[in-house]
Design a protein around this motif. Structure first.
Motif, PDB file in Angstrom:
ATOM      1  N   ASN A 160      43.394  94.058  34.220  1.00 50.53           N
ATOM      2  CA  ASN A 160      44.952  93.306  34.361  1.00 50.53           C
ATOM      3  C   ASN A 160      44.762  91.753  35.392  1.00 50.53           C
ATOM      4  O   ASN A 160      46.022  91.359  35.309  1.00 50.53           O
ATOM      5  CB  ASN A 160      45.571  94.615  35.456  1.00 50.53           C
ATOM      6  CG  ASN A 160      46.362  94.917  33.952  1.00 50.53           C
ATOM      7  OD1 ASN A 160      46.585  95.321  32.795  1.00 50.53           O
ATOM      8  ND2 ASN A 160      46.480  96.769  34.633  1.00 50.53           N
ATOM      9  N   PHE A 188      59.612 105.336  30.724  1.00 56.34           N
ATOM     10  CA  PHE A 188      59.599 104.723  32.136  1.00 56.34           C
ATOM     11  C   PHE A 188      58.824 103.024  31.527  1.00 56.34           C
ATOM     12  O   PHE A 188      59.001 101.791  31.504  1.00 56.34           O
ATOM     13  CB  PHE A 188      58.048 104.657  33.062  1.00 56.34           C
ATOM     14  CG  PHE A 188      58.397 104.384  34.079  1.00 56.34           C
ATOM     15  CD1 PHE A 188      58.742 102.828  35.077  1.00 56.34           C
ATOM     16  CD2 PHE A 188      56.903 103.212  34.218  1.00 56.34           C
ATOM     17  CE1 PHE A 188      58.344 102.639  36.095  1.00 56.34           C
ATOM     18  CE2 PHE A 188      57.171 102.952  35.376  1.00 56.34           C
ATOM     19  CZ  PHE A 188      57.673 102.592  36.027  1.00 56.34           C
ATOM     20  N   PRO A 189      57.429 103.437  30.745  1.00 54.82           N
ATOM     21  CA  PRO A 189      57.259 102.305  30.738  1.00 54.82           C
ATOM     22  C   PRO A 189      57.681 101.391  29.499  1.00 54.82           C
ATOM     23  O   PRO A 189      58.016 100.301  29.598  1.00 54.82           O
ATOM     24  CB  PRO A 189      55.471 102.298  29.218  1.00 54.82           C
ATOM     25  CG  PRO A 189      56.137 103.384  29.837  1.00 54.82           C
ATOM     26  CD  PRO A 189      56.765 104.345  30.917  1.00 54.82           C
ATOM     27  N   PHE A 195      60.054  99.175  31.412  1.00 52.49           N
ATOM     28  CA  PHE A 195      59.350  98.054  31.988  1.00 52.49           C
ATOM     29  C   PHE A 195      59.458  96.736  31.057  1.00 52.49           C
ATOM     30  O   PHE A 195      59.209  95.944  31.174  1.00 52.49           O
ATOM     31  CB  PHE A 195      58.013  98.678  32.121  1.00 52.49           C
ATOM     32  CG  PHE A 195      57.683  97.287  33.325  1.00 52.49           C
ATOM     33  CD1 PHE A 195      57.393  96.931  34.837  1.00 52.49           C
ATOM     34  CD2 PHE A 195      55.940  96.634  32.509  1.00 52.49           C
ATOM     35  CE1 PHE A 195      57.233  96.796  35.091  1.00 52.49           C
ATOM     36  CE2 PHE A 195      55.610  96.191  33.452  1.00 52.49           C
ATOM     37  CZ  PHE A 195      55.903  96.031  34.963  1.00 52.49           C
ATOM     38  N   LEU A 196      58.968  97.298  29.760  1.00 54.85           N
ATOM     39  CA  LEU A 196      58.456  96.049  29.070  1.00 54.85           C
ATOM     40  C   LEU A 196      59.032  95.630  27.817  1.00 54.85           C
ATOM     41  O   LEU A 196      59.946  94.236  27.739  1.00 54.85           O
ATOM     42  CB  LEU A 196      57.568  97.146  27.533  1.00 54.85           C
ATOM     43  CG  LEU A 196      56.344  97.390  27.337  1.00 54.85           C
ATOM     44  CD1 LEU A 196      55.694  98.392  26.273  1.00 54.85           C
ATOM     45  CD2 LEU A 196      55.339  96.211  27.925  1.00 54.85           C
TER      46      LEU A 196
END
Length: 182
Positions: free
Chosen positions: A32, A173-174, A177-178
């Motif tokens: 990351n 949630f992800p 976020f994306l």
């Protein structure tokens, strides 16, 4: 036929994969942030250079690769770019940066960082063996997740009353976020 004990299956799969889970997580954290630092490499030598560069329009991959050879770099060429008056060439084990105006720059040599470079390969490896192994690992994580949903019997913390809501939130949630930041 003996009844499957999901609590034991969940526990044993968890124990079996804990090392790989930690390795993947560690590797993922480093991946990351790979643009900010060289997590799999460290600098061993910086050498000052001075070269005459052609006009920016004449600089391409072939020129960069040839310049690397002239500078004594014999490892694999990756990419080149010109940004903010600096010509940058990236090789497997070297980075070259040259000021476009003065021709002055430096070669930074790298070697692999033990353990960290091998851990980062977990996210990069594309061999057939590793792809199949990763598929088995992914299926095992799904199994661990599903057996975990039925471990807690009825009650306020059960899958039926609370778990499914948290699982949906874990998927949403992800995705949000994306959508918002991707």
């Amino acid at each position: 036929m003996k009844k499957i004990n999901f609590r034991n299956l969940h526990r044993d799969l968890g124990y079996f994969y804990i090392g790989l889970i930690v390795s993947f997580a560690f590797s993922g954290l480093m991946m990351n942030h790979r643009e900010s630092w060289h997590p799999e490499k460290y600098s061993t030598e910086t050498k000052a250079i001075e070269v005459k560069l052609p006009a920016e329009s004449e600089i391409n991959d072939d020129f960069a690769e040839d310049l690397g050879k002239k500078l004594g770099i014999d490892d694999k060429f990756r990419r080149q770019m010109t940004k903010k008056g600096t010509f940058k060439i990236s090789f497997e084990n070297h980075d070259v940066e040259i000021d476009m105006e003065t021709g002055k720059g430096e070669i930074v040599s790298f070697i692999k960082t033990p353990i960290i470079s091998q851990a980062m390969k977990l996210h990069k490896n594309t061999s057939d063996f590793w792809i199949y192994y990763s598929d088995i690992f992914a299926l095992s994580l799904i199994t661990i997740a599903l057996t975990g949903t039925i471990m807690i019997k009825a009650g306020k913390f059960s899958w039926k009353n609370r778990g499914w809501k948290l699982a949906v939130a874990g998927v949403v949630f992800p995705l949000l976020f994306l959508i918002l930041f991707g």
